[in-house]
Design an enzyme around this catalytic site. Structure first.
Site, PDB file in Angstrom:
ATOM      1  N   CYS A   1      21.130 -20.527  31.056  1.00 43.43           N
ATOM      2  CA  CYS A   1      22.101 -20.883  30.267  1.00 43.43           C
ATOM      3  C   CYS A   1      22.107 -21.144  28.785  1.00 43.43           C
ATOM      4  O   CYS A   1      20.886 -21.733  28.235  1.00 43.43           O
ATOM      5  CB  CYS A   1      23.339 -21.867  31.096  1.00 43.43           C
ATOM      6  SG  CYS A   1      23.372 -23.213  30.559  1.00 43.43           S
TER       7      CYS A   1
ATOM      8  N   CYS B   1      20.528 -23.866  27.657  1.00 43.45           N
ATOM      9  CA  CYS B   1      19.381 -24.383  27.817  1.00 43.45           C
ATOM     10  C   CYS B   1      18.764 -24.638  27.127  1.00 43.45           C
ATOM     11  O   CYS B   1      17.833 -24.775  26.051  1.00 43.45           O
ATOM     12  CB  CYS B   1      18.567 -23.543  29.259  1.00 43.45           C
ATOM     13  SG  CYS B   1      19.251 -23.885  30.667  1.00 43.45           S
TER      14      CYS B   1
ATOM     15  N   ASP C   1       5.784   4.820  -6.685  1.00 42.04           N
ATOM     16  CA  ASP C   1       4.047   4.817  -7.105  1.00 42.04           C
ATOM     17  C   ASP C   1       3.526   5.694  -7.388  1.00 42.04           C
ATOM     18  O   ASP C   1       3.765   7.231  -6.563  1.00 42.04           O
ATOM     19  CB  ASP C   1       3.146   3.521  -6.305  1.00 42.04           C
ATOM     20  CG  ASP C   1       2.313   2.882  -7.191  1.00 42.04           C
ATOM     21  OD1 ASP C   1       1.818   2.894  -8.153  1.00 42.04           O
ATOM     22  OD2 ASP C   1       0.920   3.419  -6.524  1.00 42.04           O
TER      23      ASP C   1
ATOM     24  N   ASP D   1       1.691   1.889  -1.779  1.00 48.44           N
ATOM     25  CA  ASP D   1       0.548   1.772  -0.977  1.00 48.44           C
ATOM     26  C   ASP D   1       0.451   0.573  -0.462  1.00 48.44           C
ATOM     27  O   ASP D   1      -0.589   0.134   0.757  1.00 48.44           O
ATOM     28  CB  ASP D   1      -1.142   2.096  -1.468  1.00 48.44           C
ATOM     29  CG  ASP D   1      -1.096   1.116  -2.826  1.00 48.44           C
ATOM     30  OD1 ASP D   1      -0.673  -0.244  -2.676  1.00 48.44           O
ATOM     31  OD2 ASP D   1      -1.661   1.100  -3.263  1.00 48.44           O
TER      32      ASP D   1
ATOM     33  N   ASP E   1       1.541  -2.971  -5.269  1.00 48.69           N
ATOM     34  CA  ASP E   1       2.429  -2.717  -4.609  1.00 48.69           C
ATOM     35  C   ASP E   1       3.432  -3.855  -3.810  1.00 48.69           C
ATOM     36  O   ASP E   1       4.617  -3.920  -4.220  1.00 48.69           O
ATOM     37  CB  ASP E   1       3.085  -1.470  -4.508  1.00 48.69           C
ATOM     38  CG  ASP E   1       2.327   0.054  -5.711  1.00 48.69           C
ATOM     39  OD1 ASP E   1       2.029  -0.379  -6.926  1.00 48.69           O
ATOM     40  OD2 ASP E   1       1.969   0.583  -5.099  1.00 48.69           O
TER      41      ASP E   1
END
Length: 819
Positions: free
Chosen positions: A107, A110, A511, A713, A717
Site C-alpha cells: 500500500c 509501504c 541545424d 544531431d 547541438d
C-alpha cells in the site's frame, strides 16, 4: 481508519497474523509491550522504530499487512560486482541507477516507509517507488555505499528486493491477473446461483414460509462474494482514505456495503415488509469485476508496444569461440565476442558484421518494411531479423546498452510520465468522487421521503454509475499508446510533457550540417596560390586533419587518399583543434593552420585576395570553404560540399503550409547558409554561430513568445536541444542521444519530424476527446440515476463501458500512420 494495532494481544503487532502458542517474541515500544509471530516481524519492527519511521504504522490501512516480511534474497553480495551490475544499472561515474523489483509492497504506507528509510541511508541520492509495478527506482553513490548494503537496508524494514528483470515483472502481472480471475469466477458462480433464488422470490416465495429460508441462502452466497470478490474495491477505498484521497473505489465500496447492510438487517430481523438485495450485491460485484478485467485486458493490448519490444530480445546467442559454436545465455555475451546469426534468426546483440552478406529486417526498430542490405563492416542491432545469409557479428554493446534496450527504457519512461493535462485530471478526480457522494446523499434524502427502498437503490445507482475511472484514464492511456506507436516507427519520446508541448510548437530551428544536409562531406575542389604546389598542400592539410574527428577533416583525409597522396608518414606535432574555427599543427616542421577565415586572421595571417574571390564564388553556391595556411602564408582554399537530404524539402514545405516559422542555424559562413536557405524556398538564416552560442539564439526566439523546437544531431547541438521547448535529435540508431533531446528520431529520417508533430497533435486531441466523453457520460447518466430511472445492475453495466470507450478511443491513435 488508522492501523491502531489494537489487536496486538491476539495477533502479531507487525503483520496481524495469529501468534503461535509456542512462540515468545516480545518488544517494549513506546512504553507498551508488543508481541510478534516470528523473529522476522520482531526484527523489522525494531528496525523501523530505531530509524524513527514508526509513522508507518499510522499510515497502514487496517488488515493490509497479511504476511510476515519475505525472505531476503540469497548471495546478494554478487550484485556488488561491476560485471553483474552492468546488466541492470546505468552509470554516470560512481552515480548509478537501478530498478529493483520489491516483494512485500502492499500500500501507500509501504511506499512512504521505503522512500523515507532509504533517503536516510548514506550514499542514496534518490529513491522512488512505483506502487502499481512494485518497482523501486534507486540512484546511489557507489563510493559511499554498496548495492548489497542497500538491499539489506530494505530487508531490515521488511522488504525483499532484487534487480528488476522484465520476465519477473511479467510473471507478477500474470499473477495479479490470475487473482482477479479467481475473484471474478467466484462472483459469477454466486451471481448465477443467486439468480435462481431471485426468481423464486419474485415468483411468490417471498409471501410464504420459505421467505426467510431463501433470504438466508442469499446471505450465505452474498457474504463471501462481498468479502472475497469485492475485496479489491474495499482495499482501494481504504488505501485512498489512509492517504487522504478519495479514490474511484470508494463509491463502489459504499454502494455494495449499504445494499448488503440493509439486506442483512431485513434477514436478521425477519422484517416482513422489507426486501433483500443480495442478488444486487453479487450481480454488481460480478459485472464490475468483468469491467475491470476487460479494462485491464484492453489497456494491456493498447500499450503492448513495450512487451512486443521485450519479446524481440532473444534469450540466447550462438557464440563462436575458437571455431566452436556455443549456445550462450544473452547475459553471458560480452563486447568483443563473435556471434553467428543464421538466416531467419533474430540478431541477439548490437554489433558489426565481420563476415557474410545478407538483408536484415529492421521494421520493428525503424518502421521501414524493406530489408536493409548488410555486409562486412555494416552495423546490426538487437531485435532485427536476419533474412537470407549467415552473418558473423562482433559484439559491440552490453545487453542493457543495445539500441533495443534504450528504446524500451525510453518507452517505459514515457508511459509512466505525467503531462500537465493529466495532472489536472488527477486533481479533478478526488473532487469528482466527493460530488458523487454528495449526489448520492441528496438522492437518498429526496427519495426516502417517499420510499426507503427506492431511495436505497437510487443512491446505490448514483454511487455505481459515476465513473471517474474514464477521467483518470483519459491521459495516461493516450500517452502510453502514442509512445508505443512512436517507438514502432522510430520516434522515441522521452515523456508525456513532450507530446503536449510539441503540439503547441510555433517555430522550428534546424541545424544545417547533418540535419538538413546529409552530413556526408566531400571535397568539391581545391584552389591554390600561384607559388604553392597543390599536391604538397594537400599532403600537409591531410596530415594535420587526420587527428581531427570533424566531418570536414574526414572529407579532406578521404580526398587525399583518393588522390593517392602519401601523407601518413609526415610527422605531426602540437596538434590543436578549436571548435567552430579550425585546427593548427606542426607538420614536418612547418606551421600549418586550417579552418575559417577568422581562424587564419587570429593567427596573424593575411588572406590572399585571389583565394578569397574563389571562396566567395563557392560560398554563393552553398559550398563551404576551408582556408589553408603554411608557415604564416595563405596558400589554398578547399571547397567542402554537402548536399541536401532528399526529405528536407518536403518537410520544410509541409511546415510552411502549416504556418509554422522556421530558422536555419549554422556555424558556416553566411553566404553558404543563405544558399541552403534559398534551395529550401527561403527561410530565416542565422549563420556563423559558435556551438556554445546556439542556445542563446533559441532563448531569443522564446523571449519573442515563440514555442521553439530545435532539430539537431544531438552532439554539438546539446545546449540548444536542452534550451528549446522541445529538442529533437537525429540518432544513428546505435548512439541514441537521450540526455539532451526530448525526442530521438532513429536512422536519421528527417520526415519523422513531421510524423512526430502529427502524433503529438493527435494525442492531445484524443486526450481532450476522452475527457469530454467522460464528462458527457456522467452528465447524462448521473441525473437519470438520481431520478431512479436506472437500476444498480444497469449502472454496473454502463460504468465500465465508459472506461472501455476511453480505452478504445486512445487505441485509435495506433491507426495514425496507416493512412
Amino acid at each position: 481508519m488508522a492501523h491502531s494495532r489494537s489487536h496486538a494481544s491476539a495477533g502479531c503487532f507487525h503483520c496481524g497474523l495469529p501468534i503461535p502458542a509456542d512462540t515468545d517474541f516480545h518488544l517494549t515500544l513506546d512504553g507498551q509491550p508488543r508481541s510478534f509471530c516470528c523473529f522476522g516481524c520482531q526484527s523489522v519492527c525494531a528496525a523501523i522504530y530505531e530509524a524513527g519511521l514508526q509513522g508507518y504504522y499510522q499510515r497502514t490501512p487496517e488488515g493490509v499487512l497479511l504476511a510476515p516480511p519475505p525472505e531476503p534474497p540469497k548471495d546478494i553480495e554478487i550484485y556488488d560486482f561491476d560485471e553483474v551490475q552492468q546488466e541492470f544499472t546505468t552509470c554516470s561515474g560512481d552515480i548509478r541507477d537501478i530498478n529493483l523489483l520489491v516483494e512485500g509492497i502492499h500500500c501507500a504506507a509501504c511506499v512512504w516507509l521505503i522512500e523515507r528509510g532509504l533517503q536516510r541511508t548514506p550514499g542514496v541520492v534518490a529513491a522512488e517507488v512505483n506502487l502499481s509495478g512494485k518497482r523501486l527506482h534507486l540512484r546511489w553513490d557507489n563510493r559511499k555505499n554498496k548495492l548489497s548494503d542497500l538491499i539489506k537496508a530494505l530487508a531490515r524494514i521488511g522488504y525483499s528486493a532484487v534487480p528488476y528483470d522484465p520476465e519477473s515483472a511479467e510473471g507478477a502481472i500474470k499473477k495479479t491477473n490470475r487473482a482477479l480471475l479467481f475473484r471474478l469466477f467466484f462472483a459469477g458462480f454466486a451471481a448465477m446461483n443467486m439468480m435462481w433464488i431471485a426468481i423464486a422470490l419474485y415468483s411468490g416465495a417471498n409471501q410464504d414460509e420459505f421467505r426467510g429460508f431463501f433470504h438466508w441462502i442469499g446471505l450465505v452466497l452474498a457474504t463471501p462474494t462481498l468479502l472475497y470478490s469485492a475485496y479489491p474495491f474495499f482495499r482501494g477505498a481504504a488505501g485512498g482514505l489512509r492517504a487522504g484521497h478519495l479514490t474511484m473505489d470508494l463509491p463502489i465500496a459504499l454502494g455494495l456495503s449499504v445494499t448488503y447492510a440493509y439486506s442483512l438487517y431485513v434477514t436478521l430481523s425477519n422484517n416482513q415488509q422489507g426486501e433483500v438485495y443480495f442478488d444486487t450485491v453479487t450481480n454488481l460485484t460480478f459485472v464490475i469485476l468483468i469491467g475491470r478485467y476487460l479494462e485491464g485486458m484492453f489497456r494491456h493490448q493498447a500499450v503492448s508496444a513495450t512487451q512486443r519490444l521485450l519479446e524481440l530480445q532473444p534469450r540466447v546467442a550462438l557464440v563462436v569461440r575458437d571455431g566452436v559454436e556455443q549456445l550462450t545465455p544473452i547475459r553471458g555475451v560480452k563486447p568483443g565476442d563473435q556471434v553467428l546469426v543464421k538466416p531467419g534468426h533474430t540478431v541477439p546483440v548490437d554489433g558489426v558484421v565481420l563476415e557474410g552478406r545478407s538483408a536484415v529486417d529492421e521494421s520493428m526498430l525503424s518502421g521501414e518494411s524493406a530489408p536493409v542490405g548488410k555486409e562486412t563492416g555494416s552495423a546490426v542491432s538487437a531485435g532485427t531479423v536476419n533474412t537470407t545469409g549467415a552473418l558473423l557479428v562482433e559484439v559491440r554493446a552490453q545487453l542493457q546498452e543495445t539500441t533495443l534496450s534504450k528504446i524500451i527504457r525510453l518507452v517505459e519512461e514515457a508511459q509512466s510520465s505525467k503531462a500537465p493535462i493529466q495532472r489536472l485530471a488527477d486533481t479533478i478526480v478526488p473532487w469528482f468522487v466527493l460530488v458523487t457522494l454528495l449526489c448520492a446523499s441528496a438522492t437518498f434524502i429526496f427519495w426516502n421521503q417517499q420510499d426507503f427502498e427506492i431511495a436505497l437503490l437510487a443512491a446505490t445507482s448514483v454511487l455505481i454509475i459515476t465513473c471517474p475511472c474514464a477521467l483518470g484514464m483519459a491521459t495516461p492511456m493516450s500517452i502510453a499508446v502514442a509512445s508505443g506507436l512512436g517507438a514502432r516507427h522510430g520516434i522515441l519520446v522521452k515523456n508525456g510533457l513532450v507530446l503536449e508541448t510539441l503540439s503547441k510548437v510555433t517555430h522550428f530551428v534546424f541545424d544545417k550540417t547533418g540535419t538538413l544536409t546529409e552530413g556526408k562531406l566531400g571535397v568539391a575542389g581545391m584552389h591554390c596560390a600561384a607559388q604553392a604546389d597543390p599536391a604538397e598542400v594537400l599532403r600537409v592539410a591531410a596530415a594535420a586533419e587526420r587527428f581531427s574527428e570533424h566531418g570536414v577533416a574526414r572529407a579532406i583525409v578521404g580526398y587525399a587518399e583518393a588522390q593517392q597522396q602519401a601523407f601518413r608518414a609526415l610527422r605531426v606535432d602540437n596538434f590543436e583543434a578549436t571548435a567552430g574555427l579550425g585546427v593548427a599543427a606542426s607538420v614536418s616542421g612547418q606551421a600549418v593552420r586550417l579552418g575559417s577565415a577568422e581562424w587564419l586572421r587570429q593567427g596573424g595571417i593575411v588572406l590572399d585576395q585571389g583565394l578569397q574571390q574563389q571562396a566567395g564564388q563557392w560560398e554563393a553556391q552553398g559550398i563551404s570553404c576551408v582556408y589553408v595556411a603554411r608557415d604564416a602564408k595563405h596558400v589554398a582554399v578547399i571547397g567542402i560540399s554537402d548536399c541536401l537530404r532528399a526529405d528536407a524539402q518536403p518537410l520544410v514545405d509541409a511546415l510552411r503550409a502549416a504556418g509554422i516559422g522556421m530558422t536555419l542555424l549554422s556555424g558556416d559562413r553566411r553566404p553558404v547558409a543563405e544558399a541552403i536557405g534559398r534551395q529550401l524556398g527561403g527561410m530565416e538564416v542565422i549563420a556563423e554561430v559558435m556551438p556554445q552560442d546556439k542556445d542563446s539564439v533559441i532563448q531569443q526566439l522564446q523571449r519573442q513568445g515563440k514555442v521553439v523546437a530545435m532539430v539537431g544531431d544531438g552532439v554539438n547541438d546539446a545546449p540548444a536541444l536542452i534550451r528549446a521547448d522541445v529538442g529533437i535529435a537525429l540518432g544513428s540508431g546505435t548512439d541514441v542521444s537521450v540526455e539532451s533531446a526530448d525526442i530521438v528520431l532513429m536512422h536519421n529520417e528527417l520526415l519523422k519530424v513531421l510524423q512526430a508533430t502529427r502524433l503529438s497533435r493527435r494525442t492531445l486531441r484524443t486526450i481532450k476527446q476522452n475527457i469530454g466523453l467522460s464528462f458527457v457520460y456522467n452528465l447524462i447518466m448521473v441525473p437519470l440515476a438520481m431520478m431512479a430511472r436506472v437500476s444498480p445492475l444497469v449502472a454496473a453495466i454502463t460504468m465500465p463501458i465508459s472506461s472501455l470507450i476511453v480505452i478504445g478511443n486512445a487505441a485509435r491513435i495506433r491507426t495514425l500512420f496507416n493512412k
